[in-house]
Write an enzyme that holds these catalytic residues in place. Sequence first.
Site, PDB file in Angstrom:
ATOM      1  N   ARG A  51       0.851  -1.205   0.000  1.00 33.64           N
ATOM      2  CA  ARG A  51       0.000   0.000   0.000  1.00 33.64           C
ATOM      3  C   ARG A  51       0.876   1.240   0.000  1.00 33.64           C
ATOM      4  NH1 ARG A  51       1.805   1.898   3.824  1.00 33.64           N
ATOM      5  NH2 ARG A  51       0.659   3.821   3.416  1.00 33.64           N
ATOM      6  N   GLY A  52       0.207   2.394  -0.181  1.00 31.89           N
ATOM      7  CA  GLY A  52       0.935   3.643  -0.361  1.00 31.89           C
ATOM      8  C   GLY A  52       1.053   3.877  -1.865  1.00 31.89           C
ATOM      9  N   ALA A  53       0.797   5.111  -2.290  1.00 31.37           N
ATOM     10  CA  ALA A  53       0.672   5.377  -3.724  1.00 31.37           C
ATOM     11  C   ALA A  53       1.903   4.950  -4.535  1.00 31.37           C
ATOM     12  CB  ALA A  53       0.349   6.854  -3.931  1.00 31.37           C
ATOM     13  N   ARG A  98      -7.118  -0.490  -7.327  1.00 26.86           N
ATOM     14  CA  ARG A  98      -7.568   0.572  -6.413  1.00 26.86           C
ATOM     15  C   ARG A  98      -7.684   1.842  -7.260  1.00 26.86           C
ATOM     16  NH1 ARG A  98      -4.413   1.278  -0.849  1.00 26.86           N
ATOM     17  NH2 ARG A  98      -6.402   2.212  -0.208  1.00 26.86           N
ATOM     18  N   GLN A 204      -2.533   2.667   9.769  1.00 24.03           N
ATOM     19  CA  GLN A 204      -1.224   2.765   9.103  1.00 24.03           C
ATOM     20  C   GLN A 204      -0.248   3.604   9.936  1.00 24.03           C
ATOM     21  OE1 GLN A 204      -4.194   3.148   7.617  1.00 24.03           O
ATOM     22  NE2 GLN A 204      -4.158   2.554   5.473  1.00 24.03           N
ATOM     23  N   ASP A 245      -2.116  10.804  -2.707  1.00 20.40           N
ATOM     24  CA  ASP A 245      -2.446   9.700  -3.619  1.00 20.40           C
ATOM     25  C   ASP A 245      -2.707  10.206  -5.027  1.00 20.40           C
ATOM     26  OD1 ASP A 245      -3.219   8.685  -0.747  1.00 20.40           O
ATOM     27  OD2 ASP A 245      -2.782   6.958  -2.031  1.00 20.40           O
ATOM     28  N   ASN A 255      -5.657  12.452  -0.295  1.00 21.19           N
ATOM     29  CA  ASN A 255      -4.760  11.678   0.576  1.00 21.19           C
ATOM     30  C   ASN A 255      -5.632  10.948   1.595  1.00 21.19           C
ATOM     31  OD1 ASN A 255      -2.064  10.895   1.381  1.00 21.19           O
ATOM     32  ND2 ASN A 255      -2.365  12.136   3.210  1.00 21.19           N
ATOM     33  N   LYS A 256      -4.998  10.178   2.453  1.00 26.25           N
ATOM     34  CA  LYS A 256      -5.709   9.366   3.445  1.00 26.25           C
ATOM     35  C   LYS A 256      -6.796  10.167   4.158  1.00 26.25           C
ATOM     36  CE  LYS A 256      -5.399   5.920   4.116  1.00 26.25           C
ATOM     37  NZ  LYS A 256      -6.332   4.977   3.423  1.00 26.25           N
TER      38      LYS A 256
HETATM   39  O1  MRU Z   1      -4.803   3.282   1.877  1.00 26.95           O
HETATM   40  P1  MRU Z   1      -3.318   3.497   1.854  1.00 26.95           P
HETATM   41  O2  MRU Z   1      -2.634   3.033   3.082  1.00 26.95           O
HETATM   42  O3  MRU Z   1      -2.675   2.979   0.592  1.00 26.95           O
HETATM   43  O4  MRU Z   1      -3.175   5.084   1.821  1.00 26.95           O
HETATM   44  C1  MRU Z   1      -1.902   5.655   1.699  1.00 26.95           C
HETATM   45  C2  MRU Z   1      -1.906   7.126   1.838  1.00 26.95           C
HETATM   46  O5  MRU Z   1      -2.926   7.773   1.909  1.00 26.95           O
HETATM   47  C3  MRU Z   1      -0.577   7.807   1.786  1.00 26.95           C
HETATM   48  O6  MRU Z   1      -0.599   8.980   2.541  1.00 26.95           O
HETATM   49  C4  MRU Z   1      -0.266   8.160   0.336  1.00 26.95           C
HETATM   50  O7  MRU Z   1      -0.302   7.028  -0.470  1.00 26.95           O
HETATM   51  C5  MRU Z   1       1.027   8.824   0.175  1.00 26.95           C
HETATM   52  S1  MRU Z   1       2.288   7.675   0.485  1.00 26.95           S
HETATM   53  C6  MRU Z   1       3.730   8.001   0.041  1.00 26.95           C
END
Ligand code: MRU
Length: 351
Positions: A51-53, A98, A204, A245, A255-256
Site C-alpha cells: 500500500r501507499g501510492a 484501487r 497505518q 495519492d 490523501n488518506k
Molecule cells: O490506503 P493506503 O494506506 O494505501 O493510503 C496511503 C496514503 O494515503 C498515503 O498517505 C499516500 O499514499 C502517500 S504515500 C507516500
Amino acid sequence: VITTGLAPVRLAADGQSVRIIDQRRLPEELVYRDLASADEVIDAIRTLAVRGAPAIGIAGAAGLAVAIRTFAHAHPDAVGAQVMETLSSIGARIAGARPTAVNLGWAVDRCLAAARGAAESASTIAAAVAAEARRILDEDLEMGAAIATHALAILPDHFCILTHCNTGSLATGGAGTALAPVYAAHAVGRSVTVFATETRPLLQGSRLTAWELHNAGIPVTVIPDGAAASLLRSGRVDAVLVGADRIAANGDVANKVGTYAIAIAARRHGVPFHVLAPRSTIDASTARGHMIEIELRARDELAQLGGRTLLADGIGVWNPAFDVTPASLVSAIITDGGVHRPPYDFGGSPR
Ligand code: MRU
C-alpha cells in the site's frame, strides 16, 4: 538515495515474482511474500498487503512484468499484436485494483508504452516491461531523495512534525515521501521528532509509521486522530507533512481520509501544511479535486475490531479511504522537481 534498509516491493532478479513485505502483518511480524501472478498482485494491492501510492505503482509494474513473462514462456511464438493485447488487458485489471492513487495507472501506462517500443516477439516485450518496472523503482528511490532535499531547504534546522497515515519506506520503494526529509535530517544528525496519527480504521500510523520510525531511532509519539487539532493548537509542531495519492492540476490533494481535517486545523492555528509527493502523483488530466474518484472500502473495516463485532446488523457505515484537501489549505507541494506554491504550475510532470 535514502534507505532504512526496508525493501517493501521488488521484482525478483529472475523476474518470476514480486517480493513484498506483507504490511497487514506489521508490526507483529516482518513477513515477505512472493507474488507470482497478476491476480496475486491485485489481491495484495486490494487488501493493503502492499500500500501507499508509490509502492502500489511499483508493485503494479512489477506484477505486469511477471504476468507477461509467464505468458511469453507459455506462448514463445505469439506475435507482437497478440502479446500487446494480453499485456493491455492484464494492465487494465492491475490499474483497476484501487482507484484513487494515480501512481498505479501511471506505472502500468509506462510499462505499456515501453512494450510498444519493443513489440517484436513475446520475449522482447517481456524484457522491455521488466526493464521499465525496474526503472520505475530506481526513479522512485531517486525521487524520494530529491523530495527530502527540497523539503529540508524550507524546514527549520531542528524540527517537529505531525504526519498522517504512512508515507515512509513502506509506502514507497524505500525512501519515503513525507518522511523522506525526516530520515534525511536524522541521517545528518539534525534533531527531528514526529507525531504520528493512528490513522483509523486500518492504523497505518501506529502499525507502520511508528514502527519504521522507531526502528530507525527517530523519536515518535502516536496520537489518536482526534487529537490532531489540539496538538496543532499547542504550538509544539513546526509543520504538518503528509503525502498524496493524487494531486489535481489546481493543487487539490487526495490523501488518506482525515488529511482534510488536519489541514483545516493547521490553517486555523497557523501551522504550515506541506504535501510531499513524487511528480508521478500529479494528475494533470484531472483539473480539480472533486473529480478524483475516492475509494469506498468495506463495512467490516469499521464494524470489526480485533475480532470483536462493534456494529449491530443494520447499522450503516460510510468508509471512504481518502479525502480531498483543497489547494487553498496547502502551504506548499514539495515534489522531486522542487517546492511548488500557488498558483500551481507543475510543468514537467511525467503524466
Ligand atoms: O490506503 P493506503 O494506506 O494505501 O493510503 C496511503 C496514503 O494515503 C498515503 O498517505 C499516500 O499514499 C502517500 S504515500 C507516500
